[in-house]
Scaffold this active site. Structure first.
Site, PDB file in Angstrom:
ATOM      1  N   HIS A   1       0.897  -1.202  -0.125  1.00  0.00           N
ATOM      2  CA  HIS A   1      -0.021   0.113   0.087  1.00  0.00           C
ATOM      3  C   HIS A   1       0.746   1.287  -0.036  1.00  0.00           C
ATOM      4  CE1 HIS A   1       0.519  -0.030   4.730  1.00  0.00           C
ATOM      5  NE2 HIS A   1       0.256   1.083   4.180  1.00  0.00           N
TER       6      HIS A   1
ATOM      7  N   ASP B   1      -0.001  -7.446   1.188  1.00  0.00           N
ATOM      8  CA  ASP B   1       0.597  -6.149   1.468  1.00  0.00           C
ATOM      9  C   ASP B   1       2.223  -6.104   1.541  1.00  0.00           C
ATOM     10  OD1 ASP B   1       0.225  -3.475   1.582  1.00  0.00           O
ATOM     11  OD2 ASP B   1       0.140  -3.494   3.927  1.00  0.00           O
TER      12      ASP B   1
ATOM     13  N   SER C   1       4.675   2.721   7.997  1.00  0.00           N
ATOM     14  CA  SER C   1       4.295   1.443   7.065  1.00  0.00           C
ATOM     15  C   SER C   1       5.574   1.090   5.999  1.00  0.00           C
ATOM     16  CB  SER C   1       2.983   1.685   6.002  1.00  0.00           C
ATOM     17  OG  SER C   1       1.896   2.135   6.946  1.00  0.00           O
TER      18      SER C   1
ATOM     19  N   GLY D   1      -9.574 -25.684  -0.307  1.00  0.00           N
ATOM     20  CA  GLY D   1     -10.959 -25.878  -1.155  1.00  0.00           C
ATOM     21  C   GLY D   1     -11.934 -26.158  -0.120  1.00  0.00           C
TER      22      GLY D   1
END
Length: 461
Positions: free
Chosen positions: A108, A138, A212, A268
């Protein structure tokens, strides 16, 4: 007076000695910061503004300020020129993985940027190439054209313990190379959304915008996480921050460097999250605690189905690691390389079983299509879904779709016992009566709604 002064002096002395004792028990971060801060970088980004229309509608472009004073009295050919939009800038942190210029940060931080620049502690700035990104975790990998850089030492987030001291270095609010410290508050935090493949490290290290992508160090100077998110109601730090475990981040970084993309394992299954909050349900299924991941559905043709996993199984271990909550399972599966075989321990009918499952490749589009509930449809002219009512005569209305029955007031949960003067004992009776209904008329329906008997007239087509 002298005695009172002596008492005060003694108290102050005791408090001073106590504070010294407490201080001696706290870690000293100075050497760690001096040694490892050169491996932390500041990242700035720039994104070009969206282009304006070539021939804008001048009247629509006029600000309300002009309209307030001039109303509709503007000249016919008045052309208001708005100032040119400026590029959007972003800020974050990162850290050097290798001496030849590989850098790790958050996705981000650089997402959508046209220009990414990296600045070292000595002020040197480089244009950065985005090697690859992984929005689901991220994580982003960058590369600068440089040599002999100061690289970090990678630690193990698996070995990290709750209560352990950790330290963050970054550029919050553009304050370069700020240092904050705290402890690990929790591990394996699930935040949901696209981050379901990341079991976050929760800390109380002060993290703010600009931190970040920066590193989270342990006391040995090893990077154990990437500072990524904060929990906030005000936009600032509130004592809760989250870091991506370095074990997961390095797995992703290696794949981005080698392949330019990330492949994740796929099992799954669809899980039942409320299970972990329902002790009575867990006990009824043979557990003392509500641990594990209860499987509600197994996708057709999935690795789970081929490996023998069934609905109502409770997955207790995956690839040798305990599954304490449903949120533990996705990151464990995601870290397994596709086509690898793993052992899955399940509780089935109160008995533990070990299954060998070959993990598939995660395809988000296919998973979304399988996970989406099928559009309801009916095979009768009343457009309602019914099943046998069980021990009693009648059919239970499961769903009322758009149509005449819905308009007449039929509801899910109603039990139809009579229709058109005939008894409805089961779905076979219901289907036969509906097939014989006259067109362009109405049918009287007797239903049981709770303990009440209700009659409706439903138009037929």
């Amino acid at each position: 007076m002298f005695q009172r002064t002596s008492i005060v002096t003694a108290v102050v002395g005791v408090l001073f000695l106590a504070s010294q004792a407490i201080a001696e028990g706290l870690p000293d971060f100075t050497e760690l910061v001096e040694e490892h801060s050169p491996s932390v970088v500041k990242i700035t980004t720039s994104t070009a503004p969206a282009e304006r229309s070539a021939q804008p509608d001048s009247n629509q472009q006029v600000p309300e300020f002009f309209r307030y004073f001039f109303g509709d009295q503007l000249p016919p050919n008045f052309d208001f020129q708005r100032p040119s939009p400026t590029p959007r800038e972003g800020l974050g942190s990162g850290f050097i993985l290798s001496e030849d210029g590989y850098i790790l940060t958050n996705n981000h931080v650089i997402d959508g940027a046209d220009d990414v620049r990296v600045m070292l502690t000595n002020g040197t700035s480089y244009a950065a190439e985005v090697i690859g990104t992984d929005p689901q975790s991220d994580v982003a990998l960058l590369k600068v054209d440089a040599e002999d850089l100061h690289a970090v030492t990678i630690g193990s987030s698996e070995d990290l313990k709750v209560g352990e001291w950790v330290l963050a270095i970054g550029s919050p609010f553009n304050f370069e190379y700020s240092v904050t410290a705290g402890i690990v508050s929790a591990k394996g935090r699930a935040l949901g959304g696209s981050d379901r493949y990341v079991p976050f490290i929760q800390t109380d290290v002060a993290i703010n915008p600009g931190n970040s992508g920066g590193p989270l160090f342990n006391l040995d100077g090893e990077v154990v996480g990437i500072n990524s998110q904060i929990y906030t109601r005000s936009g600032g730090f509130m004592g809760v921050s989250f870091a991506i475990p370095i074990d997961i981040a390095m797995n992703i970084a290696d794949q981005l460097r080698d392949n330019g993309e990330v492949q994740r394992g796929w099992l799954g299954v669809e899980m039942y999250p409320p299970f972990n909050e329902n002790l009575e349900l867990a006990r009824s299924m043979g557990l003392d605690r509500a641990e594990g991941a209860l499987i509600a559905r197994v996708f057709e043709g999935s690795p789970a189905e081929q490996g023998g996993i069934r609905a109502d199984d409770i997955i207790l271990e995956f690839d040798g690691k305990p599954v304490r909550r449903y949120s533990d399972l996705p990151p464990l599966v995601g870290q397994v390389m596709p086509e690898s075989s793993v052992e899955v321990v399940v509780l089935r009918n109160g008995e533990r079983e070990t299954l060998d499952v070959t993990i598939g490749i995660l395809d988000e589009t296919r998973v979304a299509a399988q996970a989406a509930p099928p559009e309801p449809s009916s095979d009768n002219s009343l457009n309602i879904l019914v099943v046998d009512a069980g021990d009693r005569d009648g059919v239970l209305v499961e769903e009322v779709l758009a149509g005449p029955a819905q308009e007449a007031g039929l509801q899910s949960g109603d039990v139809i016992t009579m229709m058109g003067g005939g008894f409805v004992r089961d779905k076979e009776d219901f289907d036969r009566i509906v097939r014989e209904l006259p067109q362009n008329g109405a049918v009287a329906v007797r239903i049981l709604r709770g303990t009440n008997i209700v009659y409706l007239a439903i138009p037929t087509e």
